[in-house]
Design an enzyme around this catalytic site. Structure first.
Site, PDB file in Angstrom:
ATOM      1  N   ASP A   1      16.909 103.544 -38.426  1.00 15.56           N
ATOM      2  CA  ASP A   1      18.274 103.023 -38.530  1.00 15.56           C
ATOM      3  C   ASP A   1      18.336 101.859 -39.520  1.00 15.56           C
ATOM      4  OD1 ASP A   1      19.767 104.428 -36.171  1.00 15.56           O
ATOM      5  OD2 ASP A   1      17.876 103.741 -35.314  1.00 15.56           O
TER       6      ASP A   1
ATOM      7  N   ASP B   1      14.216  97.433 -42.918  1.00 16.23           N
ATOM      8  CA  ASP B   1      15.391  96.693 -43.378  1.00 16.23           C
ATOM      9  C   ASP B   1      15.657  95.426 -42.579  1.00 16.23           C
ATOM     10  OD1 ASP B   1      18.209  97.412 -41.464  1.00 16.23           O
ATOM     11  OD2 ASP B   1      16.261  98.257 -40.994  1.00 16.23           O
TER      12      ASP B   1
ATOM     13  N   ASP C   1      10.933 102.786 -41.030  1.00 13.63           N
ATOM     14  CA  ASP C   1      11.894 102.546 -39.963  1.00 13.63           C
ATOM     15  C   ASP C   1      12.988 103.605 -40.137  1.00 13.63           C
ATOM     16  OD1 ASP C   1      13.429 101.094 -37.940  1.00 13.63           O
ATOM     17  OD2 ASP C   1      14.653 100.383 -39.611  1.00 13.63           O
TER      18      ASP C   1
END
Length: 219
Positions: free
Chosen positions: A10, A168, A8
Site C-alpha cells: 500500500d 513509502d 511494500d
C-alpha cells in the site's frame, strides 16, 4: 550488487487508499459517525488494519472498547470492494516485468493482512511477480520489526547485502534500517510527515524510474 528486491504494498506498488477510505466510512456510518476524508485515512495507513481502524475510531471520538466490532465491519466491507478503486501506481507493472526478466528475486513484505494482500495482488495480476508474500499477520510481529523483512529475504534465498527494500513510509525505512538492508524510498506514496534522520539509499518519484537505478547496482 542487488539480486533480491522486496516491496511494500500500500502506497508503494498500489494506490489503495480510496478503497480503504470507502470501507472505513461504511464502518463509521454503521457506528453513527460522519465520513472522514481521504487525507485523514492516508495518514492512518502503514501499521496494519487494526491500527487504521483504531485511529479512525479515535478520530471520531468513538468508544475504543468497540474495536473488535469495528474491525469485523471494516474487514467485511473491505473484502467486498478490495480493488474497486485500487490500482497499481504508474510504472509499477513495467518495473516488475523488467526486474523479473532480469532474474531478480522479488518478494512482498506488507503490514496488510496476508489474505487481502494476496487477494489484491491476484485481482490486479501482480501475484505472478511474487513467489513470497508476507502480511502483517503472517508472523507474530510486524514492521517496523525487522523479522518480517528478514523472513522474506530468507524465503527468496537472498542475502542482506544483495537485497533492496522498496517502500513509502517511515515504517518501511525503519524496517530496512533495523534489518541492515538498503532502502529505496518512493516519495509519491503515503508518508506525509518528515522522517527524523532520513537517509534512504535511493529515492524515486515515479516507480518506473526504479528499474534503471536497480540495474546500476546489479552490475
Amino acid at each position: 550488487m542487488i539480486r533480491t528486491v522486496v516491496f511494500d504494498l500500500d502506497g508503494t506498488l498500489v494506490h489503495s487508499a480510496p478503497d480503504l477510505q470507502a470501507a472505513a466510512n461504511r464502518m463509521l456510518a454503521d457506528l453513527g459517525h460522519d465520513p472522514i476524508d481521504i487525507e485523514v485515512v492516508i495518514s492512518f495507513i502503514g501499521n496494519g488494519v487494526e491500527a487504521l481502524v483504531r485511529r479512525c475510531l479515535r478520530h471520531v471520538g468513538h468508544d475504543p472498547q468497540e474495536l473488535s466490532r469495528a474491525l469485523e465491519m471494516f474487514h467485511a466491507y473491505y473484502a467486498r470492494d478490495l480493488t474497486t478503486l485500487t490500482r497499481p501506481y504508474p510504472g509499477v507493472v513495467p518495473l516488475l516485468e523488467q526486474l523479473q526478466e532480469g532474474g531478480f528475486a522479488l518478494g512482498l513484505c506488507t503490514n496488510k493482512p496476508e489474505k487481502p494482500a494476496r487477494d489484491l495482488c491476484q485481482a490486479l495480476d501482480l501475484e505472478r511477480f511474487f513467489p513470497v508474500v508476507l502480511g502483517g499477520d503472517t508472523l507474530e510481529v510486524r514492521k517496523p520489526d525487522p523479522a518480517p523483512l528478514r523472513h522474506v529475504i530468507a524465503a527468496l534465498g537472498g542475502t542482506g547485502p544483495e537485497t533492496l527494500y522498496v517502500g513509502d513510509s517511515e515504517t518501511d525505512y525503519l524496517t530496512a534500517r533495523r534489518a541492515g538492508i538498503r532502502f529505496a524510498y518512493f516519495d509519491g506514496g503515503y508518508q506525509n510527515t518528515e522522517i527524523a534522520g532520513f537517509k534512504p539509499d535511493l529515492t524515486v518519484s515515479h516507480m518506473g524510474d526504479l528499474a534503471a537505478l536497480i540495474l546500476q547496482h546489479a552490475e
